[in-house]
Design an enzyme around this catalytic site. Structure first.
Site, mmCIF file in Angstrom:
data_model
loop_
_atom_site.group_PDB
_atom_site.id
_atom_site.type_symbol
_atom_site.label_atom_id
_atom_site.label_comp_id
_atom_site.label_asym_id
_atom_site.label_seq_id
_atom_site.Cartn_x
_atom_site.Cartn_y
_atom_site.Cartn_z
ATOM 1 N N ARG A 149 47.498 37.319 51.098
ATOM 2 C CA ARG A 149 47.362 38.249 49.984
ATOM 3 C C ARG A 149 48.497 39.285 50.025
ATOM 4 N NH1 ARG A 149 42.059 41.553 47.784
ATOM 5 N NH2 ARG A 149 43.182 42.785 46.233
ATOM 6 N N CYS A 157 32.659 35.624 37.708
ATOM 7 C CA CYS A 157 33.458 36.780 38.079
ATOM 8 C C CYS A 157 32.558 38.006 37.972
ATOM 9 C CB CYS A 157 34.637 36.904 37.121
ATOM 10 S SG CYS A 157 35.727 38.305 37.451
ATOM 11 N N TYR A 216 42.197 44.081 33.743
ATOM 12 C CA TYR A 216 43.365 43.345 34.237
ATOM 13 C C TYR A 216 44.461 43.246 33.181
ATOM 14 C CZ TYR A 216 41.156 41.977 38.591
ATOM 15 O OH TYR A 216 40.594 41.998 39.836
ATOM 16 N N ASN A 276 39.035 33.366 43.617
ATOM 17 C CA ASN A 276 40.091 33.624 42.635
ATOM 18 C C ASN A 276 41.336 32.775 42.890
ATOM 19 O OD1 ASN A 276 39.101 35.547 40.792
ATOM 20 N ND2 ASN A 276 39.225 37.159 42.348
ATOM 21 N N HIS A 290 39.827 37.270 33.891
ATOM 22 C CA HIS A 290 40.750 38.398 34.060
ATOM 23 C C HIS A 290 41.661 38.579 32.845
ATOM 24 C CE1 HIS A 290 40.341 38.599 38.738
ATOM 25 N NE2 HIS A 290 39.200 38.778 38.096
#
Length: 440
Positions: free
Chosen positions: A97, A172, A252, A151, A202
């Site tokens: 990440r 989500c 987002y 995700n 998103h």
């Protein structure tokens, strides 16, 4: 399901989210009788699995319910005979990440784990692993539902739909967070609130908000702070934009509509050593320190500081509705099949669905902001190219996907960035290096 109850397999069982899921099973036991929960992880996650698993067992013991919690590193053992499979995994863990968030910044692009180039790298790492899980399910629990929270949820769900025979649904926490926000704002229970979501994971727009049948959308368009999340920097929405859209965008979407501001904030944060990955790492360490307390037998409040708050509520509600044929309405990631007429039928979209035992039935969408259709279509084009790249290991497809992402301003910069990101992720992306291996 056996006479004794349901078996749930949790892929990524060592996740810090797991106590939320356990809490959900306990609270819903009367209508969703879980017999066995199997938490499965990989060898690098053994320590976390042990810590979370022991907390899960304490939570169940405190409840007094006849639920067995098992821990294993054997995925096939976990999947055998499962009724529901929940995924909450992170291939490459928080180290990867960090790469997703920082490498794009060097090339003047948004660094985020689900949106933009970082989101694509997460998809490239994740999709092949989820397809391996699906192949195991085809053999070991072919009638089970795969509920994907991993995700980028929409892309991962679409890949499983396209390349396996498993029944899968993506979910989500963003939609349920919106309901929580509205419930607190208007001081009414969620049951009295009705919203219409349309778009992608998103990348959705809330085009209808009603309380007891009365529209609240117009007044909420003036509340430009809106609902948001801890993992998205805060900027006020532009009032003219919201009035023209006549909808509330997902938080987002600030990466698209406030691109320059968020990019500058990310670059400044990275320079200070304050990326979201580092923040989450600290939160995780604090949480696992708490989880080791042998006197702790409930989900700690600190877990709500993680970006996935309310996940378990959404996940267990979906399982419950599928199991009991409830027919209630939930916002889910499902195949389009004509619901949004400007997208392919096999595109995974995020819309309201009526949940039945046979699966979710997408409801017709009344309103999609005309001005948003082009953006939704462009991002879906990128997603479908990226999914094919993940499955085939094609660098050309990966670059073409990036070239069609609205947050990527230069193909030449994208190519350099892609090469660096692939090299950094080489341990997880072997199929992208197969030609290189053949030469050696």
């Amino acid at each position: 399901m056996t006479q004794q109850g349901l078996k749930i397999a949790v892929i990524g069982g060592g996740s810090s989210y797991t106590p939320e899921l356990i809490e959900g099973f306990i609270l819903n036991y009367a209508t969703f009788p879980v017999r066995e929960i199997v938490l499965v992880d990989i060898e690098p996650g053994r320590r976390k699995l042990s810590i979370v698993g022991q907390l899960a067992r304490r939570m169940v013991a405190k409840s007094g319910l006849p639920i067995t919690v098992k821990l294993t590193l054997d995925r096939r053992e976990a999947l055998a005979g499962a009724d529901f499979v929940s995924t909450q995994m992170r291939v490459g863990m928080l180290e990867a990440r960090g790469w997703d968030e920082t490498i794009p910044l060097k090339y003047g692009m948004i660094g985020q784990e689900t949106t933009g180039p970082g989101g694509m790298m997460k998809a490239l790492r994740t999709i092949p692993v989820l397809l391996d899980v699906a192949r195991d399910m085809e053999e070991l629990c072919p009638d089970a539902w795969l509920l994907n929270f991993t995700n980028p949820a929409g892309m991962v769900t679409e890949a499983v739909n396209k390349y396996s025979r498993i029944r899968t649904i993506g979910l989500c926490n963003s939609p349920i967070a919106a309901y929580k926000w509205l419930s607190q704002l208007y001081k009414v229970p969620i049951e009295r609130i009705s919203c219409e979501f349309a778009g992608l994971n998103h990348l959705h727009y809330i085009s209808r908000i009603e309380i007891d049948g009365e529209s609240k959308l117009e007044e909420l368009l003036d509340n430009r702070d809106g609902y948001s999340a801890r993992n998205v920097p805060q900027y006020e929405w532009n009032g003219a934009l919201l009035r023209t859209l006549n909808a509330i965008p997902s938080y987002y979407l600030k990466y698209f509509y406030l691109h320059r501001e968020l990019l500058a904030e990310q670059q400044a944060a990275a320079a200070r050593g304050e990326t979201r990955a580092e923040t989450v790492q600290r939160l995780e360490e604090e949480l696992f320190e708490l989880y080791q307390d042998v006197n702790l037998a409930e989900k700690p409040k600190q877990l709500e500081q993680r970006g996935g708050a309310y996940y378990s509520e959404a996940a267990v509600r979906l399982m419950n509705s599928l199991h009991n044929d409830k027919g209630d309405i939930q916002t889910l990631n499902v195949a389009n099949n004509g619901i949004l007429d400007f997208l392919p039928d096999d595109a995974c979209i995020e819309v309201n669905c009526r949940v039945q035992r046979s699966g979710p039935v997408p409801l017709p969408v009344q309103t999609v902001p005309e001005a948003a259709k082009g953006l939704i279509h462009a991002v879906k084009t990128y997603e479908q190219l990226a999914i094919r790249a993940a499955v085939t290991g094609s660098r050309d497809l990966a670059l073409t996907a990036l070239a069609h992402h609205p947050l990527v301003p230069s193909v030449s910069a994208a190519e350099k960035m892609l090469n660096e990101m692939l090299e950094r992720n080489k341990a997880y992306l072997g199929r992208f290096f197969m030609d290189e291996a053949a030469v050696r």
